[in-house]
Scaffold this motif. Structure first.
Motif, PDB file in Angstrom:
ATOM      1  N   ASP A 154       0.843  -1.180   0.000  1.00  0.00           N
ATOM      2  CA  ASP A 154       0.000   0.000   0.000  1.00  0.00           C
ATOM      3  C   ASP A 154       0.888   1.243   0.000  1.00  0.00           C
ATOM      4  O   ASP A 154       1.835   1.335   0.789  1.00  0.00           O
ATOM      5  CB  ASP A 154      -0.892  -0.015   1.249  1.00  0.00           C
ATOM      6  CG  ASP A 154      -1.887   1.136   1.268  1.00  0.00           C
ATOM      7  OD1 ASP A 154      -1.455   2.278   1.533  1.00  0.00           O
ATOM      8  OD2 ASP A 154      -3.076   0.882   1.026  1.00  0.00           O
ATOM      9  N   PRO A 155       0.622   2.204  -0.893  1.00  0.00           N
ATOM     10  CA  PRO A 155       1.494   3.378  -0.970  1.00  0.00           C
ATOM     11  C   PRO A 155       1.501   4.232   0.291  1.00  0.00           C
ATOM     12  O   PRO A 155       2.434   4.997   0.518  1.00  0.00           O
ATOM     13  CB  PRO A 155       0.921   4.163  -2.170  1.00  0.00           C
ATOM     14  CG  PRO A 155      -0.462   3.659  -2.341  1.00  0.00           C
ATOM     15  CD  PRO A 155      -0.442   2.237  -1.908  1.00  0.00           C
ATOM     16  N   GLU A 156       0.476   4.099   1.135  1.00  0.00           N
ATOM     17  CA  GLU A 156       0.432   4.868   2.383  1.00  0.00           C
ATOM     18  C   GLU A 156       1.091   4.113   3.528  1.00  0.00           C
ATOM     19  O   GLU A 156       1.979   4.635   4.210  1.00  0.00           O
ATOM     20  CB  GLU A 156      -1.020   5.199   2.760  1.00  0.00           C
ATOM     21  CG  GLU A 156      -1.131   5.964   4.080  1.00  0.00           C
ATOM     22  CD  GLU A 156      -2.563   6.180   4.516  1.00  0.00           C
ATOM     23  OE1 GLU A 156      -2.781   7.020   5.412  1.00  0.00           O
ATOM     24  OE2 GLU A 156      -3.463   5.521   3.966  1.00  0.00           O
ATOM     25  N   THR A 157       0.682   2.861   3.748  1.00  0.00           N
ATOM     26  CA  THR A 157       1.141   2.109   4.916  1.00  0.00           C
ATOM     27  C   THR A 157       2.406   1.309   4.660  1.00  0.00           C
ATOM     28  O   THR A 157       3.078   0.896   5.603  1.00  0.00           O
ATOM     29  CB  THR A 157       0.051   1.130   5.370  1.00  0.00           C
ATOM     30  OG1 THR A 157      -0.135   0.123   4.347  1.00  0.00           O
ATOM     31  CG2 THR A 157      -1.261   1.845   5.618  1.00  0.00           C
ATOM     32  N   ASN A 158       2.718   1.060   3.381  1.00  0.00           N
ATOM     33  CA  ASN A 158       3.822   0.181   2.988  1.00  0.00           C
ATOM     34  C   ASN A 158       3.620  -1.243   3.515  1.00  0.00           C
ATOM     35  O   ASN A 158       4.559  -1.966   3.793  1.00  0.00           O
ATOM     36  CB  ASN A 158       5.181   0.712   3.459  1.00  0.00           C
ATOM     37  CG  ASN A 158       6.336   0.062   2.701  1.00  0.00           C
ATOM     38  OD1 ASN A 158       6.230  -0.159   1.491  1.00  0.00           O
ATOM     39  ND2 ASN A 158       7.419  -0.265   3.394  1.00  0.00           N
ATOM     40  N   LEU A 159       2.353  -1.645   3.652  1.00  0.00           N
ATOM     41  CA  LEU A 159       1.996  -2.990   4.083  1.00  0.00           C
ATOM     42  C   LEU A 159       1.214  -3.690   2.983  1.00  0.00           C
ATOM     43  O   LEU A 159       0.561  -3.040   2.153  1.00  0.00           O
ATOM     44  CB  LEU A 159       1.139  -2.939   5.354  1.00  0.00           C
ATOM     45  CG  LEU A 159       1.775  -2.296   6.589  1.00  0.00           C
ATOM     46  CD1 LEU A 159       0.717  -2.146   7.694  1.00  0.00           C
ATOM     47  CD2 LEU A 159       2.958  -3.120   7.091  1.00  0.00           C
ATOM     48  N   LYS A 160       1.271  -5.020   2.976  1.00  0.00           N
ATOM     49  CA  LYS A 160       0.415  -5.780   2.070  1.00  0.00           C
ATOM     50  C   LYS A 160      -1.037  -5.495   2.443  1.00  0.00           C
ATOM     51  O   LYS A 160      -1.369  -5.379   3.620  1.00  0.00           O
ATOM     52  CB  LYS A 160       0.717  -7.276   2.162  1.00  0.00           C
ATOM     53  CG  LYS A 160       2.089  -7.671   1.606  1.00  0.00           C
ATOM     54  CD  LYS A 160       2.160  -7.430   0.109  1.00  0.00           C
ATOM     55  CE  LYS A 160       3.462  -7.922  -0.509  1.00  0.00           C
ATOM     56  NZ  LYS A 160       3.515  -9.395  -0.612  1.00  0.00           N
ATOM     57  N   SER A 161      -1.894  -5.377   1.440  1.00  0.00           N
ATOM     58  CA  SER A 161      -3.244  -4.887   1.689  1.00  0.00           C
ATOM     59  C   SER A 161      -4.311  -5.819   1.120  1.00  0.00           C
ATOM     60  O   SER A 161      -4.538  -5.827  -0.094  1.00  0.00           O
ATOM     61  CB  SER A 161      -3.425  -3.487   1.073  1.00  0.00           C
ATOM     62  OG  SER A 161      -4.770  -3.084   1.107  1.00  0.00           O
ATOM     63  N   PRO A 162      -4.978  -6.601   1.974  1.00  0.00           N
ATOM     64  CA  PRO A 162      -6.128  -7.390   1.487  1.00  0.00           C
ATOM     65  C   PRO A 162      -7.189  -6.509   0.838  1.00  0.00           C
ATOM     66  O   PRO A 162      -7.874  -6.936  -0.091  1.00  0.00           O
ATOM     67  CB  PRO A 162      -6.655  -8.053   2.759  1.00  0.00           C
ATOM     68  CG  PRO A 162      -5.487  -8.107   3.695  1.00  0.00           C
ATOM     69  CD  PRO A 162      -4.710  -6.864   3.406  1.00  0.00           C
ATOM     70  N   ARG A 163      -7.312  -5.284   1.320  1.00  0.00           N
ATOM     71  CA  ARG A 163      -8.311  -4.379   0.757  1.00  0.00           C
ATOM     72  C   ARG A 163      -8.031  -4.112  -0.717  1.00  0.00           C
ATOM     73  O   ARG A 163      -8.947  -4.141  -1.550  1.00  0.00           O
ATOM     74  CB  ARG A 163      -8.309  -3.072   1.547  1.00  0.00           C
ATOM     75  CG  ARG A 163      -9.339  -2.061   1.080  1.00  0.00           C
ATOM     76  CD  ARG A 163      -9.128  -0.724   1.776  1.00  0.00           C
ATOM     77  NE  ARG A 163     -10.245   0.179   1.576  1.00  0.00           N
ATOM     78  CZ  ARG A 163     -10.228   1.450   1.914  1.00  0.00           C
ATOM     79  NH1 ARG A 163      -9.148   1.970   2.489  1.00  0.00           N
ATOM     80  NH2 ARG A 163     -11.281   2.213   1.697  1.00  0.00           N
ATOM     81  N   MET A 164      -6.780  -3.807  -1.054  1.00  0.00           N
ATOM     82  CA  MET A 164      -6.438  -3.555  -2.455  1.00  0.00           C
ATOM     83  C   MET A 164      -6.690  -4.808  -3.296  1.00  0.00           C
ATOM     84  O   MET A 164      -7.237  -4.733  -4.408  1.00  0.00           O
ATOM     85  CB  MET A 164      -4.971  -3.124  -2.592  1.00  0.00           C
ATOM     86  CG  MET A 164      -4.625  -1.794  -1.959  1.00  0.00           C
ATOM     87  SD  MET A 164      -3.060  -1.087  -2.545  1.00  0.00           S
ATOM     88  CE  MET A 164      -1.894  -2.421  -2.265  1.00  0.00           C
ATOM     89  N   MET A 165      -6.249  -5.963  -2.783  1.00  0.00           N
ATOM     90  CA  MET A 165      -6.393  -7.207  -3.542  1.00  0.00           C
ATOM     91  C   MET A 165      -7.851  -7.500  -3.859  1.00  0.00           C
ATOM     92  O   MET A 165      -8.230  -7.709  -5.022  1.00  0.00           O
ATOM     93  CB  MET A 165      -5.799  -8.369  -2.743  1.00  0.00           C
ATOM     94  CG  MET A 165      -4.312  -8.301  -2.517  1.00  0.00           C
ATOM     95  SD  MET A 165      -3.758  -9.729  -1.546  1.00  0.00           S
ATOM     96  CE  MET A 165      -2.084  -9.244  -1.149  1.00  0.00           C
ATOM     97  N   TRP A 166      -8.689  -7.518  -2.797  1.00  0.00           N
ATOM     98  CA  TRP A 166     -10.077  -7.933  -2.992  1.00  0.00           C
ATOM     99  C   TRP A 166     -10.891  -6.860  -3.688  1.00  0.00           C
ATOM    100  O   TRP A 166     -11.869  -7.166  -4.398  1.00  0.00           O
ATOM    101  CB  TRP A 166     -10.697  -8.326  -1.657  1.00  0.00           C
ATOM    102  CG  TRP A 166     -10.157  -9.645  -1.184  1.00  0.00           C
ATOM    103  CD1 TRP A 166      -9.293  -9.866  -0.160  1.00  0.00           C
ATOM    104  CD2 TRP A 166     -10.419 -10.928  -1.758  1.00  0.00           C
ATOM    105  NE1 TRP A 166      -8.997 -11.211  -0.054  1.00  0.00           N
ATOM    106  CE2 TRP A 166      -9.680 -11.885  -1.016  1.00  0.00           C
ATOM    107  CE3 TRP A 166     -11.212 -11.369  -2.820  1.00  0.00           C
ATOM    108  CZ2 TRP A 166      -9.706 -13.250  -1.314  1.00  0.00           C
ATOM    109  CZ3 TRP A 166     -11.242 -12.728  -3.127  1.00  0.00           C
ATOM    110  CH2 TRP A 166     -10.496 -13.647  -2.373  1.00  0.00           C
ATOM    111  N   ASP A 167     -10.515  -5.608  -3.557  1.00  0.00           N
ATOM    112  CA  ASP A 167     -11.191  -4.554  -4.303  1.00  0.00           C
ATOM    113  C   ASP A 167     -10.983  -4.784  -5.799  1.00  0.00           C
ATOM    114  O   ASP A 167     -11.939  -4.724  -6.584  1.00  0.00           O
ATOM    115  CB  ASP A 167     -10.646  -3.187  -3.875  1.00  0.00           C
ATOM    116  CG  ASP A 167     -11.416  -2.031  -4.496  1.00  0.00           C
ATOM    117  OD1 ASP A 167     -12.652  -2.120  -4.608  1.00  0.00           O
ATOM    118  OD2 ASP A 167     -10.780  -1.032  -4.887  1.00  0.00           O
TER     119      ASP A 167
END
Length: 497
Positions: A154-167
Motif C-alpha cells: 500500500d502506498p500509504e502504509t507500505n503494508l500488504k493490503s487485502p483491501r487492495m487485492m479484494w477490491d
C-alpha cells in the motif's frame, strides 16, 4: 515549485486523456495487439522500471540446469522444431519463483509460482515462460501493472493490503478461476519439486507443410503433488524462509533429480475460430475432453548453479525466443509479454543481457547489435556493424521467414473483453466442484483470512461472484467470515432455501 495540476480524468504521462483503460488496442475482439497502442506500451515500460534492481515480479527464485528428452516419434506432423525430434536431448535451465513477494520474502507464501524454462537448442534458445497454474488473473496486459500493484505494498502504509487485492478482484470477475486456484491447497505448494508447471499461454507449432497448430504446454511432476495447508505454510515461514530453495538444491546435490512428464494439447488452426471458448483467453483452460493431452517427453533437473548471482539472478527469459517450427498466437497477454519482458531485462541487467553466459545460446549465433553498457566480449571486433555489406558478414536466409498469419478483416479498437465474454463462472465453478469437501472448506477459510478484513461492500461483491460459480462456494465463504448469505445475495431466486 508550482503546484501540480491534477485532473479527474485519467491521462497519459503527457496529459492525453484516456478513454479506455480496460482493453488493449486489437485487430478485432480476438485479434492481435497493434503496435500503435501507446497506452499499453507506456504503462508496461513505466511498470518495468518501478523497482531497482530486483525484478518487479518473480523477484525471489531458485533454478537448476537439466535436460529435456523428447520421447514422442509423431511430432513431425505438428512441427519442424528439432527440439521435438524423437530421442533428442536438449540442455535446459529452469527458474522457479514466487510472484508477488520481494527477494527476502518467504518461499511458502500463498502466491502463484513462476515457471521459466530455457531450452538451449541447436536452432537457438527457446524460452517458455509460465506459472504453476494453467490460467492467470487477467486476460488483457493493459491491466497487468494495475493488478500487480494490488499484490505489492500500500502506498500509504507500505503494508500488504487485502483491501487492495479484494477490491481489484471483486471488480475484475475474470480473475475468479485463478483466485480459486490461489486460495486452494495449490496456492501453497510444498517446494518446487512437488508442483506442476504450465506454459499457460497459447502458442503455436508449424509443420513442414506450413500448417499451424495451436498448443498448450503442461509439465506434470513425477514427485507427486504436495501442498502445505495454510497453517503448515505459516509455520514453515518460522522454520525455513527458504524452504523451496533448500529443498531443490539439496535434492539435486544428493542425486535425487526431480522429473516432470511433458505434455501438450493441440488445436488445429481452423478450429480456433469456432471453438466455444476463446482459445487465446489466459483466464480459461482447454478442457481435456475436447483436446486431450499428448505425452511428448521428460524434463529432468540434474545440476545446481555454481554462482547464484551470475546464473540465477542474471537469468533472463524472453517469451519472444522461439525456434523454427514454432510461433505465437493472438493471446493478448502473451503479446504484451513479447515486448514487456525484453524491455524489463534491458532495464534491469542491461542491453547486452542476451550475451551473459546463462542467457547466451549454445549454438553458433551472429548479430549486428553492437555497443551498449557492459559489453564484455570483443564487440564484433573489426567486422561491419551493418547489413547488407560486401565484407562477408552474416546474411538473411529466406527459409526462416515467419509464416504469414491471416486474420479476418477487422477494425482496430479497444474492444471490451467483458462484453465479448462474460462467462467468468463456469470454469472456476467446475474447479470448485472437483474438490472434495475438505478442500472446499480449506479454500473458503483461506479466502476468509483476507476477505474478512475488508469493507462489507467489497465482501458482498466478491461473494456474489463466488455464489454464481457455485452456491456452496458463496455460502462457504460467507459462513467463514461470519456473514449470512441471504444478506449478501439479494436476488432471492438465486439464494438456496
Amino acid at each position: 515549485m508550482a503546484e501540480e495540476i491534477k485532473s479527474k480524468v485519467m491521462t497519459s504521462d503527457a496529459g492525453r486523456p484516456i478513454g479506455d483503460n480496460q482493453n488493449s488496442l486489437t485487430l478485432g475482439d480476438r485479434g492481435p495487439i497493434v503496435f500503435e497502442d501507446f497506452l499499453l506500451f507506456e504503462k508496461m515500460a513505466h511498470f518495468n522500471r518501478e523497482r531497482v534492481p530486483e525484478r518487479v515480479v518473480h523477484a525471489k527464485g531458485s533454478a537448476a540446469y537439466g535436460t529435456f528428452t523428447c520421447t514422442n516419434p509423431d511430432l513431425a506432423k505438428y512441427t519442424t522444431a528439432k527440439v521435438f525430434e524423437n530421442g533428442k536431448k536438449t540442455p535446459t535451465f529452469l527458474r522457479f519463483s514466487t510472484v508477488g513477494g520481494e527477494k527476502g520474502s518467504a518461499d511458502s507464501e500463498r502466491d502463484p509460482r513462476g515457471w521459466a524454462l530455457k531450452f538451449y537448442t541447436e536452432e537457438g534458445n527457446w524460452d517458455l515462460v509460465g506459472n504453476n497454474t494453467p490460467v492467470f488473473f487477467i486476460r488483457d496486459p493493459l491491466k497487468f501493472s494495475d493488478f500487480i500493484h494490488t499484490q505489492k505494498r500500500d502506498p500509504e502504509t507500505n503494508l500488504k493490503s487485502p483491501r487492495m487485492m479484494w477490491d481489484f478482484w471483486s471488480l475484475s470477475p475474470e480473475s475468479l478461476h485463478q483466485v480459486t486456484i490461489l486460495f486452494s491447497d495449490r496456492g501453497t505448494p510444498d517446494g518446487y519439486r512437488h508442483m506442476n508447471g504450465y506454459g499457460s499461454h497459447t502458442f503455436s507449432l508449424i509443420n513442414a507443410n506450413n500448417e499451424l497448430f495451436y498448443v498448450k504446454y503442461h509439465f506434470k511432476t513425477k514427485q507427486k503433488i504436495k501442498n502445505f495447508t495454510r497453517q503448515e505454510a505459516d509455520h514453515m515461514k518460522s522454520v525455513d524462509m527458504d524452504h523451496s530453495q533448500s529443498d531443490l538444491f539439496s535434492a539435486i546435490e544428493k542425486g535425487d533429480f526431480p522429473k516432470w512428464t511433458v505434455q501438450i494439447q493441440i488445436m488445429p488452426e481452423a478450429e480456433a475460430a469456432t471453438y466455444h471458448i476463446n482459445p487465446f483467453d489466459l483466464t480459461k483452460v482447454w478442457p481435456h475432453s475436447d483436446y486431450p493431452v499428448i505425452e511428448i517427453g521428460e524434463l529432468e533437473l540434474n545440476r545446481n548453479p555454481k554462482n547464484y548471482f551470475a546464473e540465477v539472478e542474471q537469468a533472463a527469459f524472453d517469451p519472444k525466443n522461439i525456434v523454427p517450427g514454432m510461433g505465437f498466437s493472438p493471446d493478448k497477454m502473451l503479446q504484451g509479454r513479447l515486448i514487456s519482458y525484453p524491455d524489463a531485462h534491458r532495464y534491469r541487467i542491461g542491453v547486452n543481457y542476451n550475451i551473459l553466459p546463462v542467457n547466451a545460446p549454445k549454438c553458433p549465433y551472429a548479430s549486428y547489435n553492437r555497443d551498449g553498457s557492459m559489453r564484455f566480449d570483443d564487440n564484433g571486433g573489426a567486422s561491419p556493424n551493418y547489413e547488407p555489406n560486401s565484407f562477408g558478414g552474416p546474411t538473411q536466409d529466406p527459409k526462416y521467414t515467419e509464416r504469414p498469419t491471416t486474420y479476418a478483416t477487422a477494425t482496430v479498437g479497444r474492444f471490451d473483453h467483458r462484453e465479448h465474454d462474460g462467462d467468468y463462472y463456469t470454469q472456476p465453478g467446475n474447479l470448485f466442484r472437483l474438490m472434495d469437501a475438505g478442500a472446499q472448506q480449506r479454500l473458503c477459510e483461506n479466502i476468509a483470512g483476507g476477505l474478512g478484513q475488508v469493507e462489507k461492500r467489497i465482501q458482498d461483491l466478491q461473494i456474489n461472484h463466488f455464489y454464481k460459480c457455485d452456491p456452496k462456494y458463496g455460502e462457504g465463504v460467507a459462513k467463514a467470515i461470519g456473514r449470512d448469505i441471504k444478506e449478501i445475495v439479494k436476488d432471492e431466486a438465486l439464494v438456496s432455501a
